[in-house]
Design an enzyme around this catalytic site. Sequence first.
Site, PDB file in Angstrom:
ATOM      1  N   GLU A 198      -6.647  -5.236   0.445  1.00 36.41           N
ATOM      2  CA  GLU A 198      -7.328  -5.949   1.512  1.00 36.41           C
ATOM      3  C   GLU A 198      -8.384  -4.986   2.063  1.00 36.41           C
ATOM      4  O   GLU A 198      -8.056  -3.841   2.361  1.00 36.41           O
ATOM      5  CB  GLU A 198      -6.355  -6.324   2.643  1.00 36.41           C
ATOM      6  N   ARG A 244       7.547   1.333  -3.155  1.00 33.51           N
ATOM      7  CA  ARG A 244       6.408   2.147  -2.738  1.00 33.51           C
ATOM      8  C   ARG A 244       6.850   3.603  -2.606  1.00 33.51           C
ATOM      9  O   ARG A 244       8.006   3.900  -2.353  1.00 33.51           O
ATOM     10  CB  ARG A 244       5.859   1.622  -1.418  1.00 33.51           C
ATOM     11  N   LYS A 302      -0.611   2.029   7.198  1.00 30.71           N
ATOM     12  CA  LYS A 302      -1.979   1.894   7.703  1.00 30.71           C
ATOM     13  C   LYS A 302      -2.008   1.948   9.221  1.00 30.71           C
ATOM     14  O   LYS A 302      -2.919   2.511   9.817  1.00 30.71           O
ATOM     15  CB  LYS A 302      -2.571   0.550   7.254  1.00 30.71           C
TER      16      LYS A 302
END
Length: 555
Positions: free
Chosen positions: A34, A258, A268
Amino acid sequence: MSEEKSLNFLEEIIENDIAEGKNGGRIHTRFPPEPNGYLHIGHATSICLNFGLANKYNGKCNLRFDDTNPVTEETEYVESIKYDIKWLGFTWDNELYASDYFEQLYGFAVTLIKKGLAYVDDSTAEEIAATKGSTFEPGKNSPYRDRSIEENLQLFEEMRAGKYKDGEKTLRAKIDMAHPNLLLRDPLMYRIKHAHHHRTGDSWCIYPMYDFAHGQSDSIEHITHSICTLEFIHHRPLYDWFIEQLGIFPSHQYEFARRNLTYTVMSKRKLLQLVNENHVTGWDDPRMPTISGMRRRGYTAKALREFSDTIGIAKRENIVDISLLEFCVREDLNKIANRVMAVLDPVKLVITNYPDGQEEQFETDNNPGDEAAGKRWLPFSKELWIEREDFMEEPAKKFFRLAPGLMVRLKSAYIVKCEGFKKDDAGNVTEVHCSYLPESKSGNDTSGLTVKGTIHWLSVPHAKTAEVRMYDRLFKVEDPSNEDGDFKSYINPDSMVVLPNVYIEPALASAKDGEHYQFMRKGYFCVDKDSTAENLVFNRTVTLKDAWAKEVKKG
RNA sequence: AGUUCGAUUGUGUAACGGUAGCACAACAGACUCUGACUCUGUUUGUCUAGGUUCGAAUCCUAGUCGGACUACCA
C-alpha cells in the site's frame, strides 16, 4: 559443496503444482504494497520471496499497489517503493494498481447484488460494530439486509453518483452474521469517501475495501501464488468466497510468518511515531529498519538479499537475531569495501628518533583480499595520530599494543617502541613517545622482529578531518514491543554518537556519497548524503568483530 | 468461549518413518603487517503424556503453551 538446498514450504507447494500441471505450470506472484509509507526490512523479505520465487521458477512477478484508501496514499510513497525494489535488485513484470480495477470491481459488486449476495446498508459504523457480535457471540442481521435487488442496485448506483455523504451508506456482502469467522459476518465491500485519489482523482467517491479488492486483483492478474503474511489467513475464506461467487480465476493465497528482528520495531505505526516525535531524523534515518534507512546506513542490497535467504521462511512466530543481519552486512562489505585509516579518538604519537621535517610515502593495499582493488600511498612523518585506546600506561594482560617498553607495527610503515609519554595536569595522556626501527620498513623488513600488534595511524600534518556518526542499535532491549509500558522508553540513548572531528587519510577527502569503506580496526563506514565540500560525513554501518573488546569485558 | 496457525539448542531454519544437520551467536584454539578476514574444534535442542512401529522430530490420541482474528485501515 554440492549438497542440495532444501526447499521451503512455498517452494514445495510450487514444485508440486508444477508437477501436477496446475495452471499449465505457470508461476505468477506479486508484491502488493500500500503506498502509504516506506518499505522496511520485513517488506524486503517479502520482496525477495515473491520476486525470488518468480525468478527461480521462470515465472513472473507483478508490482501492484493496493491503493484503495485515498486518504492515506500518496504518489511520493509510490516512487520511494519503486526505488527501493529496484535498489534491492528486482524488476517487476507489470506495474499495476488496484485502482486500475475500480470499474471492474464495481461491476463485480453489481454482479453480487444481482445474485442477492450483497446489500446496501444504512447502518452507522457504530451500529455495524455493535451488531458484529464477538468470538463467543453471533452477530445480528442488519435491518437493511433484506432490501430488494432492485433497491440495492439503485442505491449502490446513487452511492457512486455522489448522492450520499461519507459514512451514510455501505455495500455489504450477504454471507452469515453468525459465521464463526468474524470476517465473514457480512463484511463491508464499499464505503463512501469523498476524497481525492492519487491516481483516479475525483472520479470516484466510493472505494472498495481491501478485502473486496485484494483477492479479485490477484484473480484479474491471474496470480497463481498469492503470498502474504499470516495475519491474512482468516481473510482467505472470504477471498475464496468472492472468487467462487463471481466465477473468476481462482488465485490461491499462501501465508507465511512475518519476520521480526531483535532490538528494533517493525510496525508502520510505531515507525511513524519514531519519525513524527523526532526520535529519529526521518524515514531514512540510518537507525531505522526501513530499506531507505539501511541503505543510508551502508547496508548493501546484496547483504539484505543474503539475509532474507538465510533466515528462510516458515509459519511459526519468530524473532531473528540482528547479529545475523550484521553478519551478512560484514560478509559483503568485507569483499567490496576499500580499507582506509581513520583515527576516531586521537592521541599524538611522536617518533623521537625520526628526523624533523622528513616525510615518506608508504604504499598499501586497498583491499588485501582483492588484488584488483589496487593500492594507494600513505604519507608518513615524525608526528602521528593514533587511537587513544591503543596506548595504556599500565598494560593489561594480553594487551598487544603500546605501553612503555612495548613494540607495535604501524600498519604499512615501521615498527616502533614506546619510550615514554606525557600527561596533562588532569592526568590525561597527551603524547606518546616512541623510537622507530628504520630497518623494519614495511615490505623491506630486515629487523628480524615480529610484533604481536599492528595499529593504524595518520600523519599529523597530512590528516584531514570529517564528521563521523557512530550508530548503534535503536533500542536497549531485544523486543521493545513486548516490554511493559511505552516502547519508546526503551530507545537506546547512545544509538547515535556524533564525532565532529575525526582524522582521516588525505585520500579520503574526495570520497563520494554512498561509498563504502572499512576504517581499519574500527568498522565499516559509508559516506552520508549530508556531506558537503567543507564537512564530510561518515556513518558507521557496523563494527568489526572485536575479540579484544570481549577480552576486556571478561575482565 | 469460538475460529485459526504454530511449537526442533540462545536465535533462525533443515531432516517428509531410518545417524537430529546447517547458519548466526557463544566458547576454545590456529593464523594474522586489521585482536578483522580465514581455518579448526566445542557446548547447548525435538513442548508434555500415551499409542502405532523393528524403528517416531516425523503418524495417531489427549493435553500444555504461544500467536492471530471481533477498523467504513491494509
